[in-house]
Each structure stands twice: as structure tokens, then as C-alpha cells.
Design an enzyme around this catalytic site. Sequence first.
Site, PDB file in Angstrom:
ATOM      1  N   ASN A   1      42.027  38.465  36.181  1.00 35.74           N
ATOM      2  CA  ASN A   1      42.852  39.138  37.174  1.00 35.74           C
ATOM      3  C   ASN A   1      44.237  38.521  37.335  1.00 35.74           C
ATOM      4  O   ASN A   1      45.050  39.007  38.124  1.00 35.74           O
ATOM      5  CB  ASN A   1      42.116  39.216  38.520  1.00 35.74           C
TER       6      ASN A   1
ATOM      7  N   ARG B   1      33.970  43.588  29.938  1.00 37.76           N
ATOM      8  CA  ARG B   1      35.311  43.795  30.490  1.00 37.76           C
ATOM      9  C   ARG B   1      35.823  42.500  31.125  1.00 37.76           C
ATOM     10  O   ARG B   1      37.029  42.266  31.157  1.00 37.76           O
ATOM     11  CB  ARG B   1      35.271  44.878  31.571  1.00 37.76           C
TER      12      ARG B   1
HETATM   13  N1  EPU Z   1      43.369  49.520  49.512  1.00 41.62           N
HETATM   14  C1  EPU Z   1      43.861  50.619  50.146  1.00 41.62           C
HETATM   15  N2  EPU Z   1      45.052  51.155  49.691  1.00 41.62           N
HETATM   16  C2  EPU Z   1      45.740  50.628  48.640  1.00 41.62           C
HETATM   17  C3  EPU Z   1      45.217  49.482  47.997  1.00 41.62           C
HETATM   18  C4  EPU Z   1      44.022  48.950  48.458  1.00 41.62           C
HETATM   19  O1  EPU Z   1      43.277  51.136  51.104  1.00 41.62           O
HETATM   20  O2  EPU Z   1      46.805  51.165  48.280  1.00 41.62           O
HETATM   21  C5  EPU Z   1      42.083  48.930  49.976  1.00 41.62           C
HETATM   22  C6  EPU Z   1      40.957  49.000  48.913  1.00 41.62           C
HETATM   23  O3  EPU Z   1      40.323  50.256  48.912  1.00 41.62           O
HETATM   24  C7  EPU Z   1      40.051  47.868  49.345  1.00 41.62           C
HETATM   25  C8  EPU Z   1      41.046  46.824  49.877  1.00 41.62           C
HETATM   26  O4  EPU Z   1      42.249  47.530  50.161  1.00 41.62           O
HETATM   27  O5  EPU Z   1      39.203  48.270  50.359  1.00 41.62           O
HETATM   28  C9  EPU Z   1      41.349  45.696  48.915  1.00 41.62           C
HETATM   29  O6  EPU Z   1      41.618  46.203  47.629  1.00 41.62           O
HETATM   30  P1  EPU Z   1      42.645  45.523  46.623  1.00 41.62           P
HETATM   31  O7  EPU Z   1      43.804  46.433  46.447  1.00 41.62           O
HETATM   32  O8  EPU Z   1      42.919  44.128  47.033  1.00 41.62           O
HETATM   33  O9  EPU Z   1      41.805  45.512  45.283  1.00 41.62           O
HETATM   34  P2  EPU Z   1      42.395  45.655  43.833  1.00 41.62           P
HETATM   35  O10 EPU Z   1      43.747  45.074  43.808  1.00 41.62           O
HETATM   36  O11 EPU Z   1      42.213  47.036  43.345  1.00 41.62           O
HETATM   37  C10 EPU Z   1      41.659  43.325  42.918  1.00 41.62           C
HETATM   38  C11 EPU Z   1      40.815  42.820  41.775  1.00 41.62           C
HETATM   39  C12 EPU Z   1      39.352  43.113  42.072  1.00 41.62           C
HETATM   40  C13 EPU Z   1      38.978  42.403  43.377  1.00 41.62           C
HETATM   41  C14 EPU Z   1      39.920  42.870  44.509  1.00 41.62           C
HETATM   42  C15 EPU Z   1      39.695  42.131  45.817  1.00 41.62           C
HETATM   43  C16 EPU Z   1      42.291  42.994  39.885  1.00 41.62           C
HETATM   44  C17 EPU Z   1      42.652  43.638  38.600  1.00 41.62           C
HETATM   45  N3  EPU Z   1      41.241  43.472  40.555  1.00 41.62           N
HETATM   46  O12 EPU Z   1      41.430  44.720  43.005  1.00 41.62           O
HETATM   47  O13 EPU Z   1      38.593  42.559  41.001  1.00 41.62           O
HETATM   48  O14 EPU Z   1      37.658  42.705  43.730  1.00 41.62           O
HETATM   49  O15 EPU Z   1      41.292  42.666  44.123  1.00 41.62           O
HETATM   50  O16 EPU Z   1      39.849  40.773  45.659  1.00 41.62           O
HETATM   51  O17 EPU Z   1      42.940  42.025  40.280  1.00 41.62           O
HETATM   52  C18 EPU Z   1      36.773  42.372  39.523  1.00 41.62           C
HETATM   53  O18 EPU Z   1      37.420  41.510  38.900  1.00 41.62           O
HETATM   54  O19 EPU Z   1      35.552  42.589  39.303  1.00 41.62           O
HETATM   55  C19 EPU Z   1      37.453  43.168  40.558  1.00 41.62           C
HETATM   56  C20 EPU Z   1      36.970  44.323  41.021  1.00 41.62           C
END
Ligand code: EPU
Length: 421
Positions: free
Chosen positions: A23, A400
Site C-alpha cells: 500500500n 494480490r
Molecule cells: N470513504 C468514503 N469516501 C471516500 C473515501 C473513503 O466514504 O471518498 C470511506 C470508505 O468507504 C471507508 C473509509 O472511508 O469506510 C476508509 O477508507 P479508505 O479510503 O481509507 O480506504 P482505501 O484508501 O480505499 C486503503 C488500503 C486498504 C485499507 C484501507 C484502510 C490501499 C491501496 N488500500 O484503502 O487496504 O484497508 O486504506 O486502512 O492503500 C488491503 O491492503 O487489503 C486493503 C484493503
Amino acid sequence: MDKLIITGGAQLSGELRISGAKNAALPILAATLLSENPVTIGNIPHLHDITTTMQLLGQMGIQLTIDEKMNIEVHSSTITKYEAPYELVKTMRASILVLGPLLSRFGEAHVSLPGGCAIGSRPVDIHIDSLIKMGADIQVEAGYIHAKVKRLKGCRLVLDKVTVTGTENLLMAAVLAEGTTILENAAKEPEVSDLAHFLNAMGAKITGIDTDILTIEGVDKLDKKEIHYNIIPDRIETGTYLVAAAITRGRVKLKDTRPDTLDAVLEKLKEAGADITSGDDWIELDMHGKRPKAVTLRTAPYPAFPTDMQAQFTAMNIVAEGVGIITETVFENRFMHVQEMQRMGANIQLESNTAICTGSEKITGAPVMATDLRASASLVIAGLVAEGETLVDRIYHIDRGYDHIEEKLSQLGATIRRIPR
Ligand code: EPU
């Protein structure tokens, strides 16, 4: 599709090297789009998501060279199109990370909307709304985000929720914007900080790294030359192997890792009865042959307990001594592993976003599968202590995000093999 077969019962012991963080690697590879000069990234993990990211950049016309040590050299000046197509975004949501850099450097981006996901709805509204506040013209049409701008303008952005890739997209957008951007309620995950350090190495001006207020002074170009940047170690891979050792009552030493990024996880492992010692870049866990104690935890953004370690701790709780309550607050649907673990004989009661786990002395191997990466890893971990054989299907999820998982677990003494399709 490949499958993994695990025969439970072996007590893990030995040493392992931890790979670079998935990540952190994904946003950093996307950030190479921002530089006019060739950039080399080292400590890249050997993962399917990295291959997808290379395909994503490659189909834009970008030149990528990878050597036998997994250093990737990127020349983004050969870009011919500014698009992340549905075919790639549907296999890797993190493709959304090209939106900020494409828009910021080239004034144009066409990125497929990621859509639904096995762990929750995962909208990208915060990414889009914030870019609009920075002056972008964004239309969402036929499943695509079409974004245009002459030059983004810095402004103050208070994020509604803590979002990791949202913060990363906006950081990348802001480095070439006109004026100063202040990102408040920013995510402070170590992977976000790694991206910020990389951007600064390329010539960006970001302060407040490791805090939830990031200040980005926009520059005209990122003009630093001969950049070679190494990705930080993967804290989730580290945590996963620590739990694998704890559940089998074993002992493991993990090298090339960063204990300072794992405080909440190490605290819970100590509560489970693990003896933990660490240095700057290593962690040793020893259960002294004892059964782990069940732990109660609640996931939340960093530095609290990571949602990406929730499924693995659920696996430990189902064979631990006592009752442990696990509350998931980051994603609404991240308990896909629970039903599969119940098929292995686990005693888990699911109540909305809470899993109440009562540890059993014994669980039994079964055919199982999962629809997300960490859930799949948790089933492999459960298989390590289940009686008999556990067959984990759909392991492309594991590929992945885990670098050579069956080789690494075999190195620690697990009985695990891959059955190719
Ligand atoms: N959210 C919103 N709106 C947005 C963005 C996020 O409502 O525009 C919400 C999401 O639905 C969620 C929360 O905010 O409920 C947090 O989501 P976040 O955006 O932080 O998640 P992400 O950036 O999509 C990354 C990691 C995930 C990890 C999460 C939380 C990467 C590529 N992915 O996802 O990793 O679980 O942060 O720490 O960095 C994994 O590696 O298995 C994985 C899923």
C-alpha cells in the site's frame, strides 16, 4: 484458479525477511507520473497488484523497466493517454490513485469508477469533491470520472472521513497546484508518509508529515534528478506472520521490518501472551509453546488497530483461551471470513459490526474461500492450527498482496502447498 492446501499442526519457528509495503508501492508508482525525469523505485514487493499497476502505467504509454532485484525504473515523459480503463480498475481499486497525478501534471484524467467491493461500498466521493474544490471540472459519465483543469489551485480541504487513498490522491494533486493546499483530517498511515517523503525527494514541498494536517506548497515542476527511492517494509505482512506464529504457539524473527509502525498490533499480541522483543528493523515473537489468550479490539485509522489485521486476529481468537470481541469501524462489511471460519468449527457470533469469538480447543480443516485479501490470509492462518487439511480456494486474492506466502510459511515449518489450476 490456484488453491492452497494447508495441513494443520506444525508449530512455526524460524526467520523471515519482510517485503516492501504493497500500500506504499501502489501510490508511489502512481506518483512517478508527476516527474519529468526517470525515477527508480526499490524494495518493490513481488505481487499481482504491482503487475496490474505496471500494466496500468504501460497502457498509458509509459516506459517501465524492472530488474531482477525488483527495482522499477519509470519514464513517464513517454505518456500518450491519460486513462485508467475499467478492465484494470475492476481488478484493482487502487488504480484510482492515478487520478490526482494525471490531473495535476497533464490537466486531464479519465478514470473508471471502482464500483462495489467485497469489504464495503467504498465510495470515492471525497477524492472527487476535493478535486472540484481545487478547481477541477469533473463529470461522471458512463462509469468514468472525466476530469479537466488548466491548473489546480491550492486551498484548505477538511476531509469528511479519514481516507488513505483519498489523502494520497490529494497530496499528489496538490504538489503541482498553484499556491498552498492544507489537508486537514488527513490519514497518517505510514504508507501516506512514505508517499509524502517520496514526493519531497522528487522536489515537492510537503510539511506536517506523520500528522493529520498536511501542508503542500505547490511547485511548477518536480525537477530533482536521479531519484532512487526504497519502499518501506510491509507492516501488514509483518503482522500477518506474527499472528501465524502466535496461533501455532511458535517463535519467529522477522527482519527488514519497522516495529515502530506496528504499536497497536504488538500491544494486542502481548495481551495475547506473546513475548515480543524488537530492534530498529526486526521483531521477534515467542509464545513459549503457550496457547494464545483471546483479545478484544476495535479497528480505526492509524495509529489505532488496523482494519487490515482484523481478520488475522479473528483467526487467532477462535482458538484462543477465553472470549474476544472484535469491532470493525472502518469498513461496513469486512467479516466475510467469519462464515468460512464457522465452517471450520469456530464459535463466532456476528452482531452488526462486532464479532464475538469464543475460543475452541479444536477447529477442523475444511474447503474454504474468501473474497478479499486479508480474509483469505486469515483462512490460511486458521488452517495452520486446524485438524486435518484446509483447502483455500480463490487465492488470487492472496497473490494480490502477499509475496510468496506459501514459500515464506514453508520456510517457518508450515505444511502448505499450492495446487495450480
Ligand atoms: N470513504 C468514503 N469516501 C471516500 C473515501 C473513503 O466514504 O471518498 C470511506 C470508505 O468507504 C471507508 C473509509 O472511508 O469506510 C476508509 O477508507 P479508505 O479510503 O481509507 O480506504 P482505501 O484508501 O480505499 C486503503 C488500503 C486498504 C485499507 C484501507 C484502510 C490501499 C491501496 N488500500 O484503502 O487496504 O484497508 O486504506 O486502512 O492503500 C488491503 O491492503 O487489503 C486493503 C484493503
